[in-house]
Design a protein around this motif. Structure first.
Motif, PDB file in Angstrom:
ATOM      1  N   TYR B 140     -20.150 -41.147 -18.979  1.00  0.00           N
ATOM      2  CA  TYR B 140     -20.270 -42.238 -19.946  1.00  0.00           C
ATOM      3  C   TYR B 140     -19.657 -41.787 -21.267  1.00  0.00           C
ATOM      4  N   VAL B 141     -18.738 -42.566 -21.801  1.00  0.00           N
ATOM      5  CA  VAL B 141     -18.123 -42.240 -23.092  1.00  0.00           C
ATOM      6  C   VAL B 141     -18.771 -43.148 -24.132  1.00  0.00           C
ATOM      7  N   ALA B 142     -19.498 -42.533 -25.077  1.00  0.00           N
ATOM      8  CA  ALA B 142     -20.259 -43.326 -26.042  1.00  0.00           C
ATOM      9  C   ALA B 142     -19.316 -44.046 -27.016  1.00  0.00           C
ATOM     10  N   GLN B 208     -15.734 -66.920 -19.434  1.00  0.00           N
ATOM     11  CA  GLN B 208     -16.664 -66.840 -20.557  1.00  0.00           C
ATOM     12  C   GLN B 208     -18.049 -67.173 -20.044  1.00  0.00           C
ATOM     13  N   PRO B 209     -19.129 -66.763 -20.666  1.00  0.00           N
ATOM     14  CA  PRO B 209     -19.228 -65.878 -21.821  1.00  0.00           C
ATOM     15  C   PRO B 209     -19.302 -64.402 -21.471  1.00  0.00           C
ATOM     16  N   ASN B 210     -18.827 -64.016 -20.280  1.00  0.00           N
ATOM     17  CA  ASN B 210     -18.922 -62.618 -19.906  1.00  0.00           C
ATOM     18  C   ASN B 210     -17.996 -61.755 -20.736  1.00  0.00           C
ATOM     19  N   ILE B 211     -18.461 -60.561 -21.064  1.00  0.00           N
ATOM     20  CA  ILE B 211     -17.618 -59.632 -21.817  1.00  0.00           C
ATOM     21  C   ILE B 211     -17.568 -58.296 -21.095  1.00  0.00           C
ATOM     22  N   VAL B 212     -16.582 -57.497 -21.479  1.00  0.00           N
ATOM     23  CA  VAL B 212     -16.435 -56.167 -20.906  1.00  0.00           C
ATOM     24  C   VAL B 212     -17.058 -55.180 -21.887  1.00  0.00           C
ATOM     25  N   HIS B 213     -17.630 -54.091 -21.355  1.00  0.00           N
ATOM     26  CA  HIS B 213     -18.307 -53.143 -22.233  1.00  0.00           C
ATOM     27  C   HIS B 213     -17.674 -51.766 -22.160  1.00  0.00           C
ATOM     28  N   ASP B 214     -18.102 -50.875 -23.024  1.00  0.00           N
ATOM     29  CA  ASP B 214     -17.819 -49.437 -22.974  1.00  0.00           C
ATOM     30  C   ASP B 214     -16.336 -49.086 -22.926  1.00  0.00           C
ATOM     31  N   LEU B 215     -16.008 -47.981 -22.261  1.00  0.00           N
ATOM     32  CA  LEU B 215     -14.641 -47.463 -22.273  1.00  0.00           C
ATOM     33  C   LEU B 215     -13.612 -48.459 -21.748  1.00  0.00           C
ATOM     34  N   PRO B 216     -13.879 -49.196 -20.665  1.00  0.00           N
ATOM     35  CA  PRO B 216     -12.886 -50.178 -20.223  1.00  0.00           C
ATOM     36  C   PRO B 216     -12.533 -51.176 -21.323  1.00  0.00           C
ATOM     37  N   ALA B 217     -13.547 -51.604 -22.088  1.00  0.00           N
ATOM     38  CA  ALA B 217     -13.290 -52.549 -23.182  1.00  0.00           C
ATOM     39  C   ALA B 217     -12.441 -51.889 -24.248  1.00  0.00           C
ATOM     40  N   ALA B 218     -12.729 -50.633 -24.548  1.00  0.00           N
ATOM     41  CA  ALA B 218     -11.969 -49.928 -25.577  1.00  0.00           C
ATOM     42  C   ALA B 218     -10.508 -49.815 -25.167  1.00  0.00           C
ATOM     43  N   LEU B 220      -8.820 -51.695 -22.985  1.00  0.00           N
ATOM     44  CA  LEU B 220      -8.174 -53.019 -22.981  1.00  0.00           C
ATOM     45  C   LEU B 220      -7.858 -53.492 -24.394  1.00  0.00           C
ATOM     46  N   SER B 221      -8.821 -53.293 -25.316  1.00  0.00           N
ATOM     47  CA  SER B 221      -8.588 -53.711 -26.710  1.00  0.00           C
ATOM     48  C   SER B 221      -7.395 -52.966 -27.278  1.00  0.00           C
ATOM     49  N   TYR B 222      -7.362 -51.657 -27.025  1.00  0.00           N
ATOM     50  CA  TYR B 222      -6.263 -50.822 -27.502  1.00  0.00           C
ATOM     51  C   TYR B 222      -4.933 -51.352 -26.976  1.00  0.00           C
ATOM     52  N   CYS B 223      -4.894 -51.667 -25.672  1.00  0.00           N
ATOM     53  CA  CYS B 223      -3.655 -52.155 -25.060  1.00  0.00           C
ATOM     54  C   CYS B 223      -3.262 -53.515 -25.610  1.00  0.00           C
ATOM     55  N   GLN B 224      -4.243 -54.357 -25.894  1.00  0.00           N
ATOM     56  CA  GLN B 224      -3.942 -55.678 -26.436  1.00  0.00           C
ATOM     57  C   GLN B 224      -3.337 -55.533 -27.833  1.00  0.00           C
ATOM     58  N   VAL B 225      -3.920 -54.649 -28.637  1.00  0.00           N
ATOM     59  CA  VAL B 225      -3.417 -54.448 -29.997  1.00  0.00           C
ATOM     60  C   VAL B 225      -1.991 -53.898 -29.975  1.00  0.00           C
ATOM     61  N   TRP B 226      -1.732 -52.924 -29.096  1.00  0.00           N
ATOM     62  CA  TRP B 226      -0.419 -52.292 -29.031  1.00  0.00           C
ATOM     63  C   TRP B 226       0.540 -53.005 -28.081  1.00  0.00           C
ATOM     64  N   LYS B 227       0.168 -54.166 -27.597  1.00  0.00           N
ATOM     65  CA  LYS B 227       1.001 -55.010 -26.743  1.00  0.00           C
ATOM     66  C   LYS B 227       1.458 -54.295 -25.472  1.00  0.00           C
ATOM     67  N   ILE B 228       0.538 -53.519 -24.891  1.00  0.00           N
ATOM     68  CA  ILE B 228       0.830 -52.836 -23.634  1.00  0.00           C
ATOM     69  C   ILE B 228       0.276 -53.706 -22.512  1.00  0.00           C
ATOM     70  N   PRO B 229       1.065 -53.942 -21.451  1.00  0.00           N
ATOM     71  CA  PRO B 229       0.503 -54.720 -20.333  1.00  0.00           C
ATOM     72  C   PRO B 229      -0.602 -53.938 -19.630  1.00  0.00           C
ATOM     73  N   ALA B 230      -1.786 -54.525 -19.585  1.00  0.00           N
ATOM     74  CA  ALA B 230      -2.913 -53.826 -18.967  1.00  0.00           C
ATOM     75  C   ALA B 230      -3.793 -54.824 -18.249  1.00  0.00           C
ATOM     76  N   ILE B 231      -4.417 -54.385 -17.180  1.00  0.00           N
ATOM     77  CA  ILE B 231      -5.351 -55.246 -16.454  1.00  0.00           C
ATOM     78  C   ILE B 231      -6.579 -54.444 -16.065  1.00  0.00           C
ATOM     79  N   LEU B 232      -7.737 -55.095 -16.190  1.00  0.00           N
ATOM     80  CA  LEU B 232      -8.990 -54.476 -15.792  1.00  0.00           C
ATOM     81  C   LEU B 232      -9.518 -55.217 -14.569  1.00  0.00           C
TER      82      LEU B 232
END
Lengths: 256, 288
Positions: B140-142, B208-218, B220-232
């Motif tokens: 688990y990555v806090a 919606q309204p489901n959200i992703v948590h923890d490292l996978p969310a981090a 995905l968010s990172y990839c969205q910000v940097w415009k990297i194609p990513a899928i979870l």
């Protein structure tokens, strides 16, 4: 959404959920997988038996329990409870006392439906009392009544009970139930042997390690309860595997 | 106060902090002891990326050091088991490094002397195509460590021409729906992708309204910000420990472009998966 209405058993949520009861159903999913099948002349109960700790006495880990027996004939009711083990023990004891009490009062053994209804009513009481939590167990109850008709009932923590032709409870029960829905046919339960094999096949969908991890019990009409040994289960598994191979060979021949 | 998706009004917890915070800060003074404790804690919670063979820290982030075209990350034991049996088994993968970290969820207390078998996030690349990377993350990555993990793995300025695939599991009771959980066909797969991901998806998208948590969310968010194609790919299951049926629920991903060419022998993989399953799992005495 759930967090405000799940701390007390006696509180409904605005959309009608009793969250403690639903959480109790999750506790059942932490137990092993059990399957029950009602054949034409036989009832079968099978359960996944996980290995016990090295120093633990295996004899004390029995999952399939008899609730009652006739004076001279077969066990009238056999059950398996899945979920919290301590809750199961308490409910089984209450059910056994009720079976005897019924016999003394009415001079007749309980019917499978009667004892199922008793267990279900008991469970329901605990979903409506303050300061108590529901029993975290589901049960499969099988047996024959005096009329000789085989019966299979299932109860759950909410206190509902239903009759089933075949059902599964515990871990991955949905997968097993889907298997049963596809494979429970009149042919499949025509003979006792076929019904037993169907139960084992259903369990093998989720149990990996074979015969030594399956506990099986059957009641045939007008006969005593039979608990299968690991060897007997293995024999059936070998038969099942041979049939599989035959079926695969036929398929490959057809495609050629 | 906020209204939830299903109409109930609840007070939403605010991650930005409460309004009273400014007043509290003026009253409190930080002593040198406080500073030291804080620094010690920060050191303990540091995410370290190490080269396995030499046990030295990587000077730059992993993906700055090695060029990457495809990165598959498995988070959680079922996702890790899926990649181990289906992907890692079909090629020769070489370990390039591992991430070691400590937080309150870790079972071991000593981070310095972790044995070689206890590395939590292991990174591999395919020998025949070294730009294909794989990460097996079973710890688990806090929240406070996720940013560090991202920095050490992706770096501060990642390349955009790579594709990220993340696999993880979540308990089905976290899945918000108007149906009861009993009627859900668990385990089932849902996907969530970044804007730049254009390939077809093999399962329905997460509603919606489901959200992703923890490292996978981090990630995905990172990839969205940097415009990297990513899928979870998120598998909702009711058995969170290692389970054959849960792992097999990831199978539809084998046919997607993300894993194309990386999977060869599926029947053999299934056999390996069965062996991985702890057949000697000890019976819990609480649950029968």
């Amino acid at each position: 959404m759930a967090s405000r209405y799940d701390r007390a058993i006696t509180v409904f949520s605005p959309d009608g959920h009793l969250f403690q009861v639903e959480y109790a159903q999750e506790a059942v999913k932490k137990g092993s997988t059990a399957v029950g099948i009602r054949g034409a002349n036989i009832v079968v109960l099978g359960v996944e038996k996980k290995s016990v700790a090295k120093l633990q006495d295996e004899r004390t880990v029995r999952k399939i329990c008899a609730l009652d027996d006739h004076v001279c004939m077969a066990f009238a009711a056999l059950t398996i409870f899945i979920g919290l083990a301590a809750d199961a023990r308490v409910v089984i004891n209450r059910a056994r006392v009720e079976c005897q009490s019924h016999k003394l009062t009415v001079e007749d053994p309980v019917t499978v439906e009667y004892i199922t209804r008793f267990i279900a009513t008991l469970k329901q009481k605990y979903t409506q009392s303050n300061g108590r939590r529901p029993f975290g167990i589901s049960a499969l109850i099988v047996g024959f009544d005096d009329d000789g008709i085989p019966r299979l009932y299932q109860t759950d923590p909410s206190g509902t009970y239903h009759a089933w032709k075949a059902n599964a409870i515990g871990r991955s029960a949905k997968t097993v139930r889907e298997f049963l829905e596809k494979n429970y046919t009149e042919d499949a339960i025509a003979s006792d042997n076929e019904a037993i094999k169907l139960a084992i096949k259903a369990l093998l969908e989720v149990v990996q390690s074979g015969g030594k991890n399956i506990e099986l019990a059957v009641i045939r009409r007008h006969q005593a309860l039979e608990m299968f040994s690991a060897k007997e289960v293995e024999l059936h598994i070998t038969e099942i595997e041979k049939e599989k191979e035959k079926a695969e060979k036929k398929k490959s021949k057809k495609s050629v | 106060m906020a209204a939830t998706f299903f109409g109930e009004v609840v007070k939403a917890p605010c991650r930005a902090g409460s309004e009273d915070e400014e007043e509290e800060d003026e009253g409190r003074r930080e002593t040198s002891e406080d500073r030291e404790v804080r620094q010690q804690l920060a050191r303990k919670r540091e995410v370290r990326l190490l080269r396995r063979q030499t046990k030295t820290s990587l000077e730059v982030s992993l993906l700055e050091k090695y060029p990457c075209s495809k990165f598959i990350i498995a988070i959680g034991n079922n996702a890790v088991a899926f990649l181990s049996s289906f992907v890692m088994n079909s090629g020769v993968w070489e370990e390039v490094g591992c991430a070691k970290l400590w937080n309150e969820w870790c079972r071991t207390t000593d981070t310095i002397h972790l044995s070689s078998t206890e590395a939590f996030c292991v990174f591999y690349h395919l020998k025949s195509n070294p730009s294909v990377f794989l990460c097996q993350c079973s710890c688990y990555v806090a929240e406070d460590q996720q940013y560090q993990w991202l920095e050490k793995v992706f770096g501060s300025c990642p390349r955009k021409n790579m594709q990220i695939t993340i696999l993880t599991c979540r308990h089905v009771t976290d899945y918000k729906t108007s149906e009861s959980t009993g009627s859900l066909p668990s385990p089932f797969l849902k996907a969530l992708k970044t804007q730049n991901f254009k390939d077809p998806v093999c399962c329905p998208l997460l509603e919606q309204p489901n959200i992703v948590h923890d490292l996978p969310a981090a990630v995905l968010s990172y990839c969205q910000v940097w415009k990297i194609p990513a899928i979870l790919y998120l598998c909702y299951t009711d058995v969170m420990k290692l389970d054959l049926i849960t792992v097999e629920a990831f199978k539809p991903i084998l046919s997607t472009r993300s894993l194309k060419g990386l999977v060869k022998n599926i029947p053999q993989s299934t056999e390996i998966l069965k062996k991985l399953m702890t057949t000697n799992e000890i019976q819990s005495n609480i649950y029968t």
